[in-house]
Write a protein that holds these residues in place. Sequence first.
Motif, short mmCIF file in Angstrom:
data_model
loop_
_atom_site.label_atom_id
_atom_site.label_comp_id
_atom_site.label_asym_id
_atom_site.label_seq_id
_atom_site.Cartn_x
_atom_site.Cartn_y
_atom_site.Cartn_z
N PHE A 51 0.82 -1.20 0.00
CA PHE A 51 0.00 0.00 0.00
C PHE A 51 0.86 1.26 0.00
O PHE A 51 0.53 2.25 -0.66
N GLN A 52 1.98 1.22 0.73
CA GLN A 52 2.89 2.38 0.71
C GLN A 52 3.49 2.59 -0.67
O GLN A 52 3.63 3.72 -1.13
N MET B 91 2.07 1.76 -3.47
CA MET B 91 1.00 2.31 -4.31
C MET B 91 0.81 3.81 -4.06
O MET B 91 0.51 4.57 -4.98
N GLN B 92 1.02 4.24 -2.82
CA GLN B 92 0.95 5.67 -2.51
C GLN B 92 2.08 6.42 -3.18
O GLN B 92 1.88 7.54 -3.70
N TRP B 93 3.28 5.86 -3.18
CA TRP B 93 4.42 6.52 -3.82
C TRP B 93 4.17 6.69 -5.33
O TRP B 93 4.54 7.70 -5.91
N PHE B 94 3.56 5.67 -5.95
CA PHE B 94 3.27 5.75 -7.38
C PHE B 94 1.97 6.50 -7.68
O PHE B 94 1.63 6.69 -8.84
N ASP B 95 1.26 6.91 -6.62
CA ASP B 95 -0.04 7.56 -6.78
C ASP B 95 -1.02 6.65 -7.53
O ASP B 95 -1.75 7.09 -8.43
N TRP B 96 -1.02 5.39 -7.14
CA TRP B 96 -1.88 4.39 -7.80
C TRP B 96 -3.02 3.93 -6.91
O TRP B 96 -3.74 3.00 -7.28
N VAL B 97 -3.22 4.56 -5.75
CA VAL B 97 -4.32 4.16 -4.88
C VAL B 97 -5.64 4.43 -5.59
O VAL B 97 -5.83 5.48 -6.20
N ASP B 98 -6.55 3.47 -5.51
CA ASP B 98 -7.86 3.56 -6.14
C ASP B 98 -7.75 3.61 -7.66
O ASP B 98 -8.44 4.37 -8.33
#
Length: 299
Positions: free
Chosen positions: A149-150, A152-159
């Motif tokens: 999840f972290q 995904m946050q770095w890649f701005d891929w959340v949701d």
Amino acid sequence: MHALDDGGDDRTPAQPSRARAPLSAGQRVRLVLAHVTIYLAAALFMLPLVYAFFSALKPNGEMFAMPPRLIGSEVRWSNFVDVFKFGPFWTYIGNSLFIAVAGTLVVLTVSACAGYAFGRLRWKGRDVVFIAFLATLMVPAEVLVIPMFQVMQWFDWVDTYQALIFPFAFGAFGTFLMRQFFRGIPLEMEEAARVDGAGPIRTFLLIMLPLSKSALAVLSVFTFLSFWNSYLWPLIVTVDYKAHGTLPVGLATFSGLTGTRWDLQMAAAIISMVPTTLLVIVLQKHLVKGIAMAGLGGR
């Protein structure tokens, strides 16, 4: 005057087929017992599915009636229609289908390339890297949820769909399966391609991949089921469930503060089993062959 040419036909007469030896009384008894055991096991495994199907046709108030009954007081086929009125169920199905298909294609591509590199190519440190890669199978997926999840946050891929597909694209199971299959292919076929001037990439595309259809079928079914039934990761990484929610997450929406629509949830579960059942039926022949060949391959 007609002449008979008895020696002009070089064809050999067809050999008579060998007759099977009759079964002894003991063999017939064992055969009957084996068939009865198989049928009983199949019925035992089918019983929950049959009960779930008839439960989907019951009124909601009769789901936990005592004593339990297979068929309710009325048969409500409308439950399968009301599923799509309860929420954006078509969106859940479309999202799950897209994620499962796209994820399966990515996993097949990565696993086939990595399996060929580990199984047929020779390079320094290959076995050490493969053992380290294989060791990731011992790490539970729940442990990796927070780090993934972290990332995904770095890649701005959340949701996003990317977050639902790519974190599971580099699994060791598919690579190990394809590696075992590739190692079971005779070396003579690869050497013949090399003599004809084919390099590693051309040999992989024209020789190895066509021969690995059965192994790819096995991997595709396992991967599709994994993406299709995934619940924890989509629940965590998805914010807007109505836009990017998957089918397992959608099944949980039938439970709310006002109660649970067990009849609709059961009907939705039956609907969700249709694509995976069809996939297994279509690839059944390749599954049996692929499991046998990939499981016993390796030199």
